[in-house]
Design a protein around this motif. Sequence first.
Motif, PDB file in Angstrom:
ATOM      1  N   THR A  89      24.255  42.491   2.154  1.00 17.11           N
ATOM      2  CA  THR A  89      23.289  42.426   3.263  1.00 17.11           C
ATOM      3  C   THR A  89      22.843  40.997   3.516  1.00 17.11           C
ATOM      4  OG1 THR A  89      22.486  44.683   2.889  1.00 17.11           O
ATOM      5  CG2 THR A  89      21.022  43.181   4.054  1.00 17.11           C
ATOM      6  N   ALA A  90      22.492  40.255   2.473  1.00 23.61           N
ATOM      7  CA  ALA A  90      22.010  38.876   2.639  1.00 23.61           C
ATOM      8  C   ALA A  90      23.083  37.960   3.230  1.00 23.61           C
ATOM      9  CB  ALA A  90      21.494  38.341   1.311  1.00 23.61           C
ATOM     10  N   PRO A  91      24.336  37.964   2.738  1.00 20.96           N
ATOM     11  CA  PRO A  91      25.348  37.099   3.368  1.00 20.96           C
ATOM     12  C   PRO A  91      25.607  37.439   4.829  1.00 20.96           C
ATOM     13  CG  PRO A  91      26.089  37.823   1.211  1.00 20.96           C
ATOM     14  CD  PRO A  91      24.847  38.598   1.512  1.00 20.96           C
ATOM     15  N   ILE A  92      25.612  38.725   5.163  1.00 18.93           N
ATOM     16  CA  ILE A  92      25.857  39.117   6.560  1.00 18.93           C
ATOM     17  C   ILE A  92      24.732  38.612   7.453  1.00 18.93           C
ATOM     18  CG2 ILE A  92      25.951  41.104   8.121  1.00 18.93           C
ATOM     19  CD1 ILE A  92      27.429  42.605   5.870  1.00 18.93           C
ATOM     20  N   PHE A  93      23.497  38.772   7.008  1.00 20.83           N
ATOM     21  CA  PHE A  93      22.372  38.337   7.830  1.00 20.83           C
ATOM     22  C   PHE A  93      22.229  36.815   7.840  1.00 20.83           C
ATOM     23  CE2 PHE A  93      21.208  42.705   8.137  1.00 20.83           C
ATOM     24  CZ  PHE A  93      20.420  42.775   9.282  1.00 20.83           C
ATOM     25  N   SER A  94      22.782  36.135   6.852  1.00 19.95           N
ATOM     26  CA  SER A  94      22.774  34.670   6.913  1.00 19.95           C
ATOM     27  C   SER A  94      23.671  34.189   8.045  1.00 19.95           C
ATOM     28  CB  SER A  94      23.232  34.081   5.578  1.00 19.95           C
ATOM     29  OG  SER A  94      24.607  34.358   5.337  1.00 19.95           O
ATOM     30  N   ALA A  95      24.803  34.885   8.243  1.00 15.73           N
ATOM     31  CA  ALA A  95      25.680  34.536   9.370  1.00 15.73           C
ATOM     32  C   ALA A  95      24.987  34.813  10.698  1.00 15.73           C
ATOM     33  CB  ALA A  95      26.986  35.320   9.270  1.00 15.73           C
ATOM     34  N   VAL A 124      22.797  24.479   4.291  1.00 13.24           N
ATOM     35  CA  VAL A 124      21.591  23.927   3.677  1.00 13.24           C
ATOM     36  C   VAL A 124      21.300  24.654   2.356  1.00 13.24           C
ATOM     37  CG1 VAL A 124      20.021  25.485   4.934  1.00 13.24           C
ATOM     38  CG2 VAL A 124      19.207  23.262   4.139  1.00 13.24           C
ATOM     39  N   PRO A 125      21.089  23.919   1.267  1.00 12.09           N
ATOM     40  CA  PRO A 125      20.899  24.570  -0.047  1.00 12.09           C
ATOM     41  C   PRO A 125      19.689  25.501  -0.097  1.00 12.09           C
ATOM     42  CG  PRO A 125      21.356  22.230  -0.307  1.00 12.09           C
ATOM     43  CD  PRO A 125      21.150  22.452   1.154  1.00 12.09           C
ATOM     44  N   SER A 126      18.614  25.159   0.617  1.00 10.99           N
ATOM     45  CA  SER A 126      17.402  25.968   0.561  1.00 10.99           C
ATOM     46  C   SER A 126      17.651  27.396   1.032  1.00 10.99           C
ATOM     47  CB  SER A 126      16.301  25.321   1.407  1.00 10.99           C
ATOM     48  OG  SER A 126      15.122  26.099   1.388  1.00 10.99           O
ATOM     49  N   TYR A 127      18.486  27.574   2.055  1.00 12.70           N
ATOM     50  CA  TYR A 127      18.750  28.917   2.568  1.00 12.70           C
ATOM     51  C   TYR A 127      19.860  29.611   1.791  1.00 12.70           C
ATOM     52  CZ  TYR A 127      19.414  32.693   5.911  1.00 12.70           C
ATOM     53  OH  TYR A 127      19.501  33.931   6.499  1.00 12.70           O
ATOM     54  N   ILE A 128      20.801  28.845   1.269  1.00 14.60           N
ATOM     55  CA  ILE A 128      21.874  29.446   0.468  1.00 14.60           C
ATOM     56  C   ILE A 128      21.303  30.169  -0.739  1.00 14.60           C
ATOM     57  CG2 ILE A 128      23.800  28.874  -1.071  1.00 14.60           C
ATOM     58  CD1 ILE A 128      24.701  26.828   0.943  1.00 14.60           C
ATOM     59  N   SER A 129      20.228  29.621  -1.323  1.00 17.33           N
ATOM     60  CA  SER A 129      19.642  30.228  -2.515  1.00 17.33           C
ATOM     61  C   SER A 129      19.140  31.643  -2.249  1.00 17.33           C
ATOM     62  CB  SER A 129      18.490  29.363  -3.031  1.00 17.33           C
ATOM     63  OG  SER A 129      17.432  29.321  -2.085  1.00 17.33           O
ATOM     64  N   ARG A 130      18.822  31.987  -0.995  1.00 20.66           N
ATOM     65  CA  ARG A 130      18.302  33.309  -0.662  1.00 20.66           C
ATOM     66  C   ARG A 130      19.302  34.152   0.112  1.00 20.66           C
ATOM     67  NH1 ARG A 130      13.259  35.018  -2.847  1.00 20.66           N
ATOM     68  NH2 ARG A 130      12.079  33.120  -3.345  1.00 20.66           N
ATOM     69  N   SER A 131      20.508  33.646   0.308  1.00 21.22           N
ATOM     70  CA  SER A 131      21.468  34.388   1.130  1.00 21.22           C
ATOM     71  C   SER A 131      22.804  34.635   0.430  1.00 21.22           C
ATOM     72  CB  SER A 131      21.717  33.630   2.445  1.00 21.22           C
ATOM     73  OG  SER A 131      22.250  32.351   2.211  1.00 21.22           O
ATOM     74  N   VAL A 132      22.855  34.382  -0.863  1.00 21.68           N
ATOM     75  CA  VAL A 132      24.088  34.664  -1.599  1.00 21.68           C
ATOM     76  C   VAL A 132      24.205  36.167  -1.854  1.00 21.68           C
ATOM     77  CG1 VAL A 132      24.166  32.408  -2.700  1.00 21.68           C
ATOM     78  CG2 VAL A 132      22.932  34.275  -3.801  1.00 21.68           C
ATOM     79  N   GLU A 139      13.505  38.280   2.180  1.00 22.18           N
ATOM     80  CA  GLU A 139      13.884  37.122   2.973  1.00 22.18           C
ATOM     81  C   GLU A 139      15.315  37.212   3.488  1.00 22.18           C
ATOM     82  OE1 GLU A 139      12.490  37.101   0.051  1.00 22.18           O
ATOM     83  OE2 GLU A 139      10.912  35.586  -0.130  1.00 22.18           O
ATOM     84  N   ALA A 140      16.121  38.127   2.921  1.00 28.95           N
ATOM     85  CA  ALA A 140      17.507  38.267   3.359  1.00 28.95           C
ATOM     86  C   ALA A 140      17.592  38.580   4.851  1.00 28.95           C
ATOM     87  CB  ALA A 140      18.202  39.367   2.547  1.00 28.95           C
ATOM     88  N   VAL A 141      16.697  39.427   5.335  1.00 28.78           N
ATOM     89  CA  VAL A 141      16.695  39.767   6.759  1.00 28.78           C
ATOM     90  C   VAL A 141      15.542  39.096   7.495  1.00 28.78           C
ATOM     91  CG1 VAL A 141      17.832  41.980   6.357  1.00 28.78           C
ATOM     92  CG2 VAL A 141      15.346  41.878   6.389  1.00 28.78           C
TER      93      VAL A 141
END
Length: 420
Positions: A89-95, A124-132, A139-141
């Motif tokens: 869910t988090a990787p999809i919503f990061s896209a 950006v590293p700050s968002y990658i930490s919450r979207s892996v 915060e994923a969505v």
Amino acid sequence: LAVSVPQVIKYESVIHEFDPYFNFRVTQFLSKNGIYEFWNWFDDRTWYPLGRVIGGTVYPGLTLTAGSIWWFVNALNIPLSVETVCVFTAPIFSAIASWATYLLTKEAKGTGAGLMAAAILAMVPSYISRSVAGSYDNEAVAIFALVFTFYLYVKTLNTGSLFYATLNALSYFYMVCSWGGYTFIINLIPMHVLLCIVTGRYSSRLYIAYAPLVILGTLLAALVPVVGFNAVLTSEHFASFLVFIILHVVAFVYYIKGLLTPRLFKMAMTLVITVGLAVCFAVVAILVALVASSPTKGWSGRSLSLLDPTYASKYIPIIASVSEHQPPTWPSYFMDINVLAFLVPAGIISCFLPLSDASSFMVLYLVTAVYFSGVMVRLMLVLAPAACILSGIALSSAFDVLTRSMKFQLSKLFDDGPAI
């Protein structure tokens, strides 16, 4: 997605940390028992032995989103487990958040800036930490909902469309369902509206962008059980109502100005100001009475810790004991947003050349996000999209200057060169 897929293939599909695992367990219950059982579920294994009423104490946006995705893919006869859906869910919503960042920046400064901002947010590293993969937290969505709500607000500002204003209220409702950080939206947008009024940039588009958000958005927010009447009773929302009143006073003044002669308008203004001040004093007195009746003055503990960084350590140690609630150090900014810390000032300058309603909103978003991230390291996540947007604007402006210079030099070369 590029970060998440290899680790799942190389190792395994795993939910990280405590809160994501709790959200996964709630999603399992939802997918197995249905939404009505979910709203009424008393979980005796959480906060044992007291238990917890899940439906009334969690922000349901993440759970309902993942549950809906699981129902949809299984309806298409794609046999995915609930765990797999939660992990991705988090990787999809990061896209999708990158797409929303592109739309928001495009509305402010054009397509080139939007593409640069979306590309930067993806790295950006700050968002990658919450979207892996496996980071199944609110915060994923919520970051997608935050950026998309801002996009629809700016889109309404630029077009004056009631359709986009309605979508904006619905997007705000989704943000309320997803994360307690929705109070950032309902305070930032009124600040921008007030800024536009003070600087003489009031227009009918501004009214359409804000009034439906307050009315429809507040009604929808009150439908979320964990929020309920807090949408109208807590101090976090009072700024939106105060600006709503000010906006209507200004709109009424502009309307009267178009009907009356200058002399009659001056007399009417005297009457309106007199009555308006009396009403304002009455409203302020009521608000002060309501706020004074609360031990925390109508603010939640986390909100007070943002306004007064020493509040949590004095009165609510459980909030202060969480590491992500501590103020960040200077190296944290360079670790989390990296080179963007040097590009953001250039982006601010670009927003003033020329200054529009959309670009002024970007600057205000960045300034408030910088302050809140300096109070609580967790809110570096809110700063990340703003830093990406301003950096994308800066890089796009730099590339525009570079390409114009190259075109000028090439045209001069071919115009002044020797004849063959």
